[in-house]
Enzyme design. Structure first.
Site, PDB file in Angstrom:
ATOM      1  N   HIS A   1       0.825  -1.222   0.000  1.00 37.28           N
ATOM      2  CA  HIS A   1       0.000   0.000   0.000  1.00 37.28           C
ATOM      3  C   HIS A   1       0.860   1.272   0.000  1.00 37.28           C
ATOM      4  O   HIS A   1       0.690   2.166  -0.829  1.00 37.28           O
ATOM      5  CB  HIS A   1      -0.867   0.057   1.268  1.00 37.28           C
TER       6      HIS A   1
HETATM    7  C1  BDR Z   1      -2.438   0.820   5.580  1.00 39.77           C
HETATM    8  O1  BDR Z   1      -2.600   0.290   6.912  1.00 39.77           O
HETATM    9  C2  BDR Z   1      -1.362  -0.152   7.397  1.00 39.77           C
HETATM   10  O2  BDR Z   1      -1.508  -1.407   8.009  1.00 39.77           O
HETATM   11  C3  BDR Z   1      -0.410  -0.172   6.242  1.00 39.77           C
HETATM   12  O3  BDR Z   1       0.902   0.133   6.661  1.00 39.77           O
HETATM   13  C4  BDR Z   1      -0.952   0.875   5.309  1.00 39.77           C
HETATM   14  O4  BDR Z   1      -0.442   2.152   5.616  1.00 39.77           O
HETATM   15  C5  BDR Z   1      -3.230  -0.044   4.629  1.00 39.77           C
HETATM   16  O5  BDR Z   1      -4.574  -0.055   4.967  1.00 39.77           O
END
Ligand code: BDR
Ligand code: CA
Length: 320
Positions: free
Chosen positions: A242
């Site tokens: 992400h």
């Molecule tokens: C986001 O949530 C976190 O767990 C990850 O690092 C990312 O920033 C994804 O939903």
């Protein structure tokens, strides 16, 4: 001219990849890294960020710790079931120890001093809860003009990953997210999980990373717990980077295709808390309903060349 960039982060496996992506990119001037609670508590996210920078040989980058909790309501759940107990699949201690002391003044103070000193507007990439950025903009509105863009990883157009409605970063501090995305007159790009999921990388991609050299090997070694989670989420052997997708857009503007939409963030305490409501109705229809009210707008990342994006991240992480 390299892109001046500050990353605000809660490492987190995908945060580690995102920090490395910026730290290893020669066309980026990584001015600083600020940390926030999120995937794991602040103490762990801060240590993880400093260790990743040490891995990348970037003792020149200052790091400051920020918020340990959300603005208003407590964060009810962390994401150690996704990222492992220490945020890096239990492998944080295998990274090099931090090569530079933590900045003493805290995240907002570092953000202000970096922005004030910058010769040109700076891109900020928040890839965790938006608490530090909300505090910055609330307490120091004069720095807005020094911000080129805020490229946020967060939100979901078609539901969430933490609840049925909400994505983790927004859900962790919806009041802060609303302040930044809806209330503040700064250019924002939102990189939602709908797109980041489509950019998931597979075990072949991870194998190439691991074989590329010591940094790639160390990054791939951070993924076992994360891979176990995403095996369930995706149904195949891969991970969702992400935060690296958002940082790719921060350092190569336009690598993601964006569309401008009004946005709202649900701040009630009900089941939709933390949802991002991106209004994708046709403009003509919206104009009828809105009258004179001009809602906040963000550039929402909706598409990319998926293979090109995966290749871009891999190339940057393996060139070291
Ligand atoms: C986001 O949530 C976190 O767990 C990850 O690092 C990312 O920033 C994804 O939903
Ligand atoms: Ca994150």
């Amino acid at each position: 001219m390299p892109t001046p960039l500050i990353i605000d982060t809660d490492p987190g496996v995908d945060d580690a990849f995102a920090i490395a992506l910026a730290a290893l990119s020669e066309d980026v001037e990584l001015l600083g890294v600020t940390t926030v609670f999120g995937n794991v508590p602040l103490e762990a996210t801060t240590l993880n960020a400093r260790r990743v920078l040490a891995l990348c040989g970037r003792a020149d980058v200052p790091v400051a710790a920020g918020a340990a909790r959300p603005l208003v309501h407590a964060q009810l759940q962390r994401a150690s079931h996704v990222h492992g107990s220490d945020g890096l699949s239990g492998r944080s201690a295998a990274l090099p120890e931090p090569a530079r002391a933590l900045e003493p003044g805290g995240a907002v103070s570092l953000l202000v001093s970096l922005l004030e000193a910058a010769a040109e507007p700076v891109t900020i990439a928040p890839i965790g809860p938006l608490t530090n950025i909300a505090l910055l903009l609330a307490a120091h509105p004069e720095v807005r003009e020094k911000i080129a863009r805020i490229v946020v990883m967060g939100g979901g157009l078609a539901g969430g990953n933490t609840t049925g409605a909400a994505e983790f970063n927004i859900w962790s501090d919806p009041e802060a997210a609303r302040r930044v995305l809806v209330e503040e007159p700064v250019p924002c790009v939102l990189v939602p999980m709908d797109l980041t999921y489509r950019c998931a990388v597979d075990s072949t991609w991870l194998g190439k990373l691991a074989a590329s050299g010591p940094i790639g090997t160390a990054l791939e070694a951070l993924t076992p717990d994360y891979l176990a989670h995403y095996r369930k989420a995706l149904g195949w052997d891969g991970i969702v980077l992400h935060d690296a997708v958002a940082v790719a857009e921060a350092i190569r503007p336009g690598i993601l295709k964006t569309e401008s939409y009004p946005i709202e963030v649900e701040c009630s305490l009900g089941p939709a808390r933390g949802a991002t409501l991106v209004d994708r109705r046709r403009q003509a229809l919206r104009a009828d309903a809105e009258g004179d009210v001009a809602p906040g707008r963000v550039e929402v990342a909706v598409d990319t060349d998926l293979e090109g994006l995966r290749g871009f991240i891999l190339e940057r992480l393996t060139q070291a």
